[in-house]
Design a protein around this motif. Structure first.
Motif, short mmCIF file in Angstrom:
data_model
loop_
_atom_site.label_atom_id
_atom_site.label_comp_id
_atom_site.label_asym_id
_atom_site.label_seq_id
_atom_site.Cartn_x
_atom_site.Cartn_y
_atom_site.Cartn_z
N PHE A 77 0.82 -1.21 0.00
CA PHE A 77 0.00 0.00 0.00
C PHE A 77 0.86 1.27 0.00
O PHE A 77 0.51 2.26 -0.64
CB PHE A 77 -0.96 0.00 1.19
N ASN A 78 1.97 1.23 0.72
CA ASN A 78 2.85 2.40 0.73
C ASN A 78 3.57 2.57 -0.61
O ASN A 78 3.84 3.68 -1.04
CB ASN A 78 3.85 2.30 1.87
N HIS A 79 3.87 1.45 -1.25
CA HIS A 79 4.46 1.49 -2.59
C HIS A 79 3.50 2.16 -3.57
O HIS A 79 3.87 3.07 -4.33
CB HIS A 79 4.78 0.07 -3.05
N LEU A 80 2.22 1.74 -3.52
CA LEU A 80 1.22 2.31 -4.42
C LEU A 80 0.97 3.79 -4.09
O LEU A 80 0.77 4.60 -5.00
CB LEU A 80 -0.09 1.51 -4.32
N LYS A 81 0.97 4.13 -2.81
CA LYS A 81 0.76 5.52 -2.42
C LYS A 81 1.91 6.40 -2.92
O LYS A 81 1.67 7.52 -3.40
CB LYS A 81 0.66 5.64 -0.90
N ALA A 82 3.14 5.89 -2.84
CA ALA A 82 4.29 6.65 -3.33
C ALA A 82 4.18 6.88 -4.84
O ALA A 82 4.54 7.94 -5.35
CB ALA A 82 5.59 5.92 -2.98
N LEU A 83 3.68 5.87 -5.55
CA LEU A 83 3.51 6.02 -7.00
C LEU A 83 2.43 7.05 -7.32
O LEU A 83 2.60 7.88 -8.21
CB LEU A 83 3.13 4.66 -7.62
N ARG A 84 1.31 6.99 -6.58
CA ARG A 84 0.22 7.93 -6.83
C ARG A 84 0.66 9.37 -6.57
O ARG A 84 0.34 10.28 -7.33
CB ARG A 84 -0.99 7.61 -5.94
N ARG A 85 1.38 9.55 -5.48
CA ARG A 85 1.79 10.91 -5.10
C ARG A 85 3.09 11.35 -5.78
O ARG A 85 3.49 12.49 -5.66
CB ARG A 85 1.94 10.98 -3.58
N MET A 86 3.72 10.38 -6.46
CA MET A 86 4.96 10.67 -7.19
C MET A 86 6.00 11.33 -6.28
O MET A 86 6.58 12.37 -6.61
CB MET A 86 4.68 11.55 -8.41
N ARG A 87 6.22 10.69 -5.15
CA ARG A 87 7.23 11.21 -4.22
C ARG A 87 7.92 10.04 -3.52
O ARG A 87 7.41 8.92 -3.50
CB ARG A 87 6.62 12.15 -3.20
N ASP A 88 9.06 10.31 -2.94
CA ASP A 88 9.86 9.28 -2.30
C ASP A 88 9.15 8.74 -1.06
O ASP A 88 8.47 9.48 -0.35
CB ASP A 88 11.22 9.87 -1.89
N ASP A 89 9.29 7.46 -0.83
CA ASP A 89 8.64 6.82 0.32
C ASP A 89 9.50 6.91 1.59
O ASP A 89 9.10 6.41 2.63
CB ASP A 89 8.34 5.35 0.02
N GLN A 90 10.69 7.50 1.49
CA GLN A 90 11.62 7.69 2.61
C GLN A 90 12.05 6.36 3.26
O GLN A 90 12.32 6.29 4.45
CB GLN A 90 11.00 8.62 3.66
N GLY A 91 12.10 5.32 2.46
CA GLY A 91 12.60 4.04 2.94
C GLY A 91 11.58 3.14 3.61
O GLY A 91 11.92 2.04 4.03
N TRP A 92 10.34 3.60 3.69
CA TRP A 92 9.31 2.80 4.36
C TRP A 92 9.09 1.46 3.67
O TRP A 92 9.01 0.42 4.32
CB TRP A 92 7.99 3.57 4.39
N VAL A 93 8.94 1.50 2.34
CA VAL A 93 8.57 0.29 1.60
C VAL A 93 9.61 -0.81 1.81
O VAL A 93 9.26 -1.95 2.16
CB VAL A 93 8.41 0.59 0.10
N ARG A 94 10.88 -0.48 1.65
CA ARG A 94 11.94 -1.47 1.81
C ARG A 94 11.96 -2.03 3.24
O ARG A 94 12.11 -3.24 3.44
CB ARG A 94 13.29 -0.82 1.49
N GLU A 95 11.78 -1.15 4.21
CA GLU A 95 11.81 -1.61 5.60
C GLU A 95 10.64 -2.52 5.92
O GLU A 95 10.79 -3.54 6.60
CB GLU A 95 11.81 -0.41 6.55
N LEU A 96 9.46 -2.18 5.42
CA LEU A 96 8.27 -3.00 5.67
C LEU A 96 8.40 -4.37 4.99
O LEU A 96 8.02 -5.39 5.56
CB LEU A 96 7.02 -2.27 5.17
N LEU A 97 8.94 -4.39 3.79
CA LEU A 97 9.14 -5.66 3.09
C LEU A 97 10.23 -6.50 3.78
O LEU A 97 10.13 -7.73 3.82
CB LEU A 97 9.50 -5.41 1.62
N ASP A 98 11.25 -5.84 4.31
CA ASP A 98 12.27 -6.55 5.07
C ASP A 98 11.66 -7.18 6.32
O ASP A 98 12.04 -8.29 6.72
CB ASP A 98 13.40 -5.59 5.48
N GLU A 99 10.74 -6.45 6.95
CA GLU A 99 10.05 -7.00 8.11
C GLU A 99 9.27 -8.25 7.74
O GLU A 99 9.31 -9.26 8.46
CB GLU A 99 9.09 -5.95 8.69
N ALA A 100 8.56 -8.20 6.62
CA ALA A 100 7.79 -9.36 6.16
C ALA A 100 8.71 -10.54 5.87
O ALA A 100 8.40 -11.69 6.21
CB ALA A 100 6.99 -8.99 4.90
#
Length: 211
Positions: free
Chosen positions: A59-82
């Protein structure tokens, strides 16, 4: 690992009470089926725990795409957690060796939780992260109990599975207790980060990305 502490973030708002209640319901259901069967209990625990990071990452990946801005590392960290939670599951599958019936129940439970958590994340990301924070608090308690049973001799301190030795880069003669310590440390980190994520939705300031 000597710095580990059990902690609890007391709910102060309606959304936090809801998050805590959801966690308590999941804990109650888990206790009904497995109680003190710690290894098999961990299989259920880790199957569910591997879902939130993937859902939140998507969801954060898709939100970053919609807003066309950097996710500040959230997506990678959340996927690493998974991924980390998935490895916990792989380790406990080696230890518990669930039957095909138990595996079926696990898959059904995961499917239900996936739908419920995805809906919750869409409705309130803050509450969803708070749920994970509380869920990880309970995981820390559960693994602490597991360690106590090993120390008391109730649960045999068997040799660590090879998958755990490779993943955590443990000594070749590592024991089950060494693995549980590492897993509990992971859960404590997820606990703290998800509470930070939940807090960030209120403050409007994203927590700094951790390497």
């Amino acid at each position: 690992m000597e710095n580990f502490q059990l902690s609890h973030q007391k709910p102060n708002k309606v959304s936090e009470y809801i998050a805590y209640k959801i966690t308590q319901i999941l804990k109650f259901m888990l206790n009904i089926f497995y109680g003190s069967k710690y290894a098999k209990r961990a299989v259920i625990l880790e199957t569910i725990a591997a879902v939130p990071g993937m859902v939140a990452g998507m969801f954060n990946h898709l939100k970053a795409l919609r807003r066309m801005r950097d996710d500040q590392g959230w997506v990678r960290e959340l996927l690493d957690e998974a991924e980390n939670e998935r490895m916990h599951l792989m380790i406990f599958l080696d230890i518990a060796k669930p039957t095909w019936i138990e595996r079926t129940l696990v898959l059904l439970g995961q499917g239900v939780f996936l739908v419920v958590y995805s809906f919750l994340y869409l409705v309130s990301s803050k509450t969803a992260h708070r749920v994970v924070g509380y869920f990880e608090e309970e995981a820390c308690k559960s693994y602490s109990e597991y360690l106590e049973k090993i120390d008391q001799g109730v649960v045999e301190n068997t040799a660590a599975p090879s998958i755990a030795i490779d993943y955590y880069q443990l000594a070749s003669n590592a024991k089950l207790r060494d693995v549980i310590l590492r897993i509990r440390e992971d859960e404590a980190a997820h606990r703290d980060r998800n509470h930070e994520f939940a807090d960030s939705f209120e403050s409007g300031v994203l927590p700094a990305h951790q390497q």
